[in-house]
Motif scaffolding. Structure first.
Motif, PDB file in Angstrom:
ATOM      1  N   UNK A 306      15.855 -45.768 -40.650  1.00 24.34           N
ATOM      2  CA  UNK A 306      14.660 -45.648 -41.016  1.00 24.34           C
ATOM      3  C   UNK A 306      13.771 -44.635 -40.396  1.00 24.34           C
ATOM      4  N   UNK A 307      14.050 -44.249 -39.128  1.00 28.30           N
ATOM      5  CA  UNK A 307      13.275 -43.225 -38.494  1.00 28.30           C
ATOM      6  C   UNK A 307      13.277 -42.035 -39.138  1.00 28.30           C
ATOM      7  N   UNK A 308      14.702 -41.426 -39.441  1.00 32.17           N
ATOM      8  CA  UNK A 308      14.844 -40.351 -39.721  1.00 32.17           C
ATOM      9  C   UNK A 308      14.577 -40.016 -41.464  1.00 32.17           C
ATOM     10  N   UNK A 309      13.715 -39.221 -41.610  1.00 32.38           N
ATOM     11  CA  UNK A 309      13.074 -38.893 -43.060  1.00 32.38           C
ATOM     12  C   UNK A 309      14.068 -38.914 -44.119  1.00 32.38           C
ATOM     13  N   UNK A 310      13.848 -39.715 -45.265  1.00 27.62           N
ATOM     14  CA  UNK A 310      14.824 -39.555 -46.423  1.00 27.62           C
ATOM     15  C   UNK A 310      16.322 -40.129 -46.095  1.00 27.62           C
ATOM     16  N   UNK A 311      16.620 -40.398 -44.865  1.00 26.64           N
ATOM     17  CA  UNK A 311      18.022 -40.734 -44.700  1.00 26.64           C
ATOM     18  C   UNK A 311      18.580 -42.042 -45.357  1.00 26.64           C
ATOM     19  N   UNK A 312      17.609 -43.058 -45.579  1.00 28.62           N
ATOM     20  CA  UNK A 312      17.944 -44.273 -46.195  1.00 28.62           C
ATOM     21  C   UNK A 312      18.457 -44.175 -47.669  1.00 28.62           C
ATOM     22  N   UNK A 313      17.557 -42.982 -48.293  1.00 28.58           N
ATOM     23  CA  UNK A 313      17.891 -42.900 -49.572  1.00 28.58           C
ATOM     24  C   UNK A 313      18.846 -41.958 -49.799  1.00 28.58           C
ATOM     25  N   UNK A 314      19.514 -41.201 -48.823  1.00 30.88           N
ATOM     26  CA  UNK A 314      20.591 -40.371 -48.920  1.00 30.88           C
ATOM     27  C   UNK A 314      22.011 -41.452 -48.625  1.00 30.88           C
ATOM     28  N   UNK A 315      21.838 -42.429 -48.073  1.00 30.91           N
ATOM     29  CA  UNK A 315      23.059 -43.189 -47.912  1.00 30.91           C
ATOM     30  C   UNK A 315      23.109 -44.279 -48.555  1.00 30.91           C
ATOM     31  N   UNK A 316      22.735 -44.200 -50.027  1.00 32.26           N
ATOM     32  CA  UNK A 316      22.757 -45.511 -50.702  1.00 32.26           C
ATOM     33  C   UNK A 316      24.144 -45.844 -51.493  1.00 32.26           C
ATOM     34  N   UNK A 333      21.730 -38.423 -30.345  1.00 30.74           N
ATOM     35  CA  UNK A 333      21.718 -38.437 -28.676  1.00 30.74           C
ATOM     36  C   UNK A 333      20.910 -37.319 -28.050  1.00 30.74           C
ATOM     37  N   UNK A 334      20.071 -37.670 -27.271  1.00 28.85           N
ATOM     38  CA  UNK A 334      19.626 -36.776 -26.264  1.00 28.85           C
ATOM     39  C   UNK A 334      18.216 -36.504 -27.057  1.00 28.85           C
ATOM     40  N   UNK A 335      17.892 -37.042 -28.282  1.00 32.94           N
ATOM     41  CA  UNK A 335      16.661 -36.344 -28.904  1.00 32.94           C
ATOM     42  C   UNK A 335      15.490 -37.670 -28.718  1.00 32.94           C
ATOM     43  N   UNK A 336      14.459 -37.235 -28.401  1.00 32.28           N
ATOM     44  CA  UNK A 336      13.322 -38.084 -28.112  1.00 32.28           C
ATOM     45  C   UNK A 336      12.620 -38.549 -29.242  1.00 32.28           C
ATOM     46  N   UNK A 337      12.345 -37.545 -30.027  1.00 33.36           N
ATOM     47  CA  UNK A 337      11.654 -37.907 -31.466  1.00 33.36           C
ATOM     48  C   UNK A 337      12.624 -37.685 -32.790  1.00 33.36           C
ATOM     49  N   UNK A 338      13.351 -38.842 -32.872  1.00 36.98           N
ATOM     50  CA  UNK A 338      14.078 -38.560 -34.130  1.00 36.98           C
ATOM     51  C   UNK A 338      13.668 -38.462 -35.337  1.00 36.98           C
ATOM     52  N   UNK A 339      12.320 -38.495 -35.591  1.00 31.46           N
ATOM     53  CA  UNK A 339      11.660 -38.283 -36.892  1.00 31.46           C
ATOM     54  C   UNK A 339      11.686 -37.073 -37.463  1.00 31.46           C
ATOM     55  N   UNK A 340      11.775 -36.090 -36.511  1.00 27.96           N
ATOM     56  CA  UNK A 340      11.648 -34.700 -36.710  1.00 27.96           C
ATOM     57  C   UNK A 340      13.204 -34.053 -37.225  1.00 27.96           C
ATOM     58  N   UNK A 341      14.362 -35.084 -37.092  1.00 33.65           N
ATOM     59  CA  UNK A 341      15.408 -34.797 -37.489  1.00 33.65           C
ATOM     60  C   UNK A 341      15.633 -34.672 -38.916  1.00 33.65           C
TER      61      UNK A 341
END
Length: 570
Positions: A306-316, A333-341
């Motif tokens: 849910x934290x990564x933008x649009x990922x849930x919509x991509x994996x339906x 791994x190693x990324x502090x703010x995963x919302x920017x991925x």
């Protein structure tokens, strides 16, 4: 009783319901010997060439004892299929009535198919996008029917269509021959039993025929069947029902739409995604994804998704969700703010493949191997192991499309195919073996294929993308085939065009070249099809004189485009 002491064939025996012993030659199970109840027997007395029976059986008759032996053989087939079934994660799919129906009208697909099996209808078409779970559903349907099978019931057969050499005429017979049923067995079953034929991967076998009609199913003297058949939605044209609907043999008889049913699998709901993740984290090898770090539970996985933008919509759909769950630990791994991925389908495949190869390399490094294989592995490691595997897989994909027109299953034996193109990939040499061991390929006997058809299309797309800037127009893959009939490949290439400006410009060059060079027309048709799928606008573009016969321009933006003299045929 003669004693053939030289016979070394493996034998198995069991009692039939009538109390007779049935001896089955495991190398030639079509040959069998029946002994009266409690009569002693010697395994060495039974050979492939010399078959005796406890009672005379005319060639055109099946005795009760032989019928029992045949039922026993069916039992063994069912047992083998059940033992071979492995599907650790399964979420029952929801479906809608057809491709044009809305998702809000969805229903449980399994329940709908079970109702079909109890009806007078004959063919059920299961449609869905790549990775939507068609094959998984079909295997689960087979397993469900096999578990409830009782003697005399319709016999369920799961048939992967690319496995069958002549599905247009010998669909059931050819499958049964691969399971060691004799011609007499097959004829008896054809005349006396009913079948539920679950046909998978119609699209991957590149078929365009109506299998129900060409096999003469449900006609007098022919196989009595119910057919469930799976096919990708993108493979179907406007008149697709004619490929599946039972046909009337008499042109003066009315059509038979009442014998046909269809359903299209819809995307996962958020509840189904959560249920899938709950099952996924229970898999025994999930810890391998975390390189020694603490594994995530289902709640943690859902937080990351849910934290990564649009990922849930991509994996339906099930396959994309599986890819994401396996790739996600490496992605964050190693990324502090995963919302920017930013994740795309393309980046998910790239990460998934990279991690698969990494795990394969670790397995090879922990294996015992001879000195020659060790030297080859060292060379691969020195040259860049991951790149070597990826290049190998791209070459496999190209060969499959060029040599087999995209049929995903490669049959290889060293004796028959050692001098063919197949040996370069599936031969016994150490280099090929090591590369295969680290690849997302699967083997069943003499058959090799990618673990999912979309990976074949992904690697073929990577080859086209990689060679875009390096080859002349005449040598480029885009000039050699029509990609319109490969929508999954087009979609991957569209994503490459969205992500890479150089590739996008190269596609425009193909279109421009077609204005002055008719030989560039196929490449131009493919190029504009890809660009349209990528959402590129052709607003006010000068497209005068372009040659793009057969291109798919649907949903393209061509407002005010100049198309005078353009070849848009096809």
């Amino acid at each position: 009783m003669d004693n053939h002491a030289n016979s070394k064939r493996p034998l198995s025996s069991d009692k039939t319901p009538e109390g007779e012993y049935v001896v089955v030659d495991l190398e030639a199970p079509a040959k069998k010997t029946c002994f009266a109840k409690d009569e002693p027997f010697d395994d060495a007395s039974t050979t492939h060439e010399d078959v005796t029976t406890s009672r005379a059986v005319q060639s055109n008759l099946i005795s009760p004892s032989t019928a029992s032996a045949l039922e026993y053989k069916i039992h063994r087939l069912i047992t083998a299929r059940l033992e071979g079934y492995t599907q650790p994660v399964y979420i029952p799919p929801q479906a809608k009535r057809n491709l044009k129906d809305i998702d809000k009208n969805a229903f449980p697909l399994m329940q709908n198919v079970k109702e079909f099996l109890e009806s007078k209808q004959q063919v059920f078409l299961v449609m869905g996008d790549s990775g939507s779970g068609k094959s998984t559903f079909n295997r689960h349907l087979e397993q469900d029917l096999l578990k409830s099978y009782k003697q005399g019931d319709p016999i369920p057969l799961f048939i992967n269509l690319p496995d069958i050499e002549k599905p247009q005429k010998e669909l059931i017979s050819e499958y049964l021959r691969t399971k060691n049923f004799s011609e007499d067995d097959i004829q008896y079953l054809k005349e006396n039993r009913k079948f539920i034929v679950i046909c998978d991967s119609y699209d991957e076998s590149q078929l365009t025929i109506n299998l129900h009609s060409t096999n003469s199913f449900n006609l007098p003297g022919q196989w009595d069947t119910k057919m469930v058949i799976g096919c990708r939605s993108t493979y179907l044209g406007q008149d697709y029902r004619e490929r599946f609907r039972p046909q009337s043999r008499d042109r003066y008889q009315p059509a038979t739409p009442h014998l046909f049913q269809e359903a299209a699998i819809i995307s996962f709901s958020h509840t189904q995604i959560e249920a899938y993740v709950e099952q996924f984290v229970q898999e025994t090898k999930v810890h391998e994804l975390f390189d020694g770090q603490a594994t995530w539970d289902a709640k943690k996985y859902m937080e990351k998704l849910r934290a990564i933008k649009d990922l849930v919509e991509l994996v339906k759909n099930p396959f994309m969700l599986s890819v994401a769950l396996r790739a996600l630990p490496a992605v964050v791994k190693g990324i502090t703010d995963i919302s920017k991925i930013k994740m795309t389908r393309l980046s998910l495949y790239q990460t998934f493949v990279g991690h698969w190869i990494h795990l394969g390399k670790l397995r090879l490094l922990s294996m015992k191997m001879d000195a020659g294989a060790k030297d080859v592995l060292e060379e691969l490691l020195d040259d860049g192991f991951s790149n070597a595997v990826i290049d190998f897989l791209k070459d496999v994909a190209v060969a499959i499309f060029h040599e087999q027109d995209g049929n995903p299953i490669v049959r290889f034996t060293q004796r028959k195919d050692g001098a063919t193109w197949k040996a370069k990939f599936f031969g016994p040499q150490s280099e090929f073996t090591l590369l295969r061991e680290s690849s997302p390929l699967t083997r069943a006997g003499v058959q090799y294929q990618f673990i999912h058809a979309s990976l074949l299309e992904y690697f073929f797309s990577c080859h086209i993308f990689d060679t875009a800037a390096n080859l002349d127009f005449g040598d480029h893959p885009l000039t050699q085939m029509n990609l319109v009939r490969m929508p999954a490949v087009v979609l991957f290439l569209a994503e490459f065009a969205q992500a890479n400006l150089d590739f996008k410009q190269r596609l425009f060059q193909f279109i421009e070249q077609s204005k002055v060079d008719e030989k560039a027309s196929q490449a131009a048709s493919n190029a504009i099809t890809i660009l349209v799928k990528a959402g590129v606008s052709f607003y006010w573009k000068d497209l005068r004189g372009i040659r793009i016969p057969g291109a798919d321009l649907s949903r393209g933006e061509f407002d005010s485009a100049q198309l005078q003299g353009a070849d848009l045929t096809g």
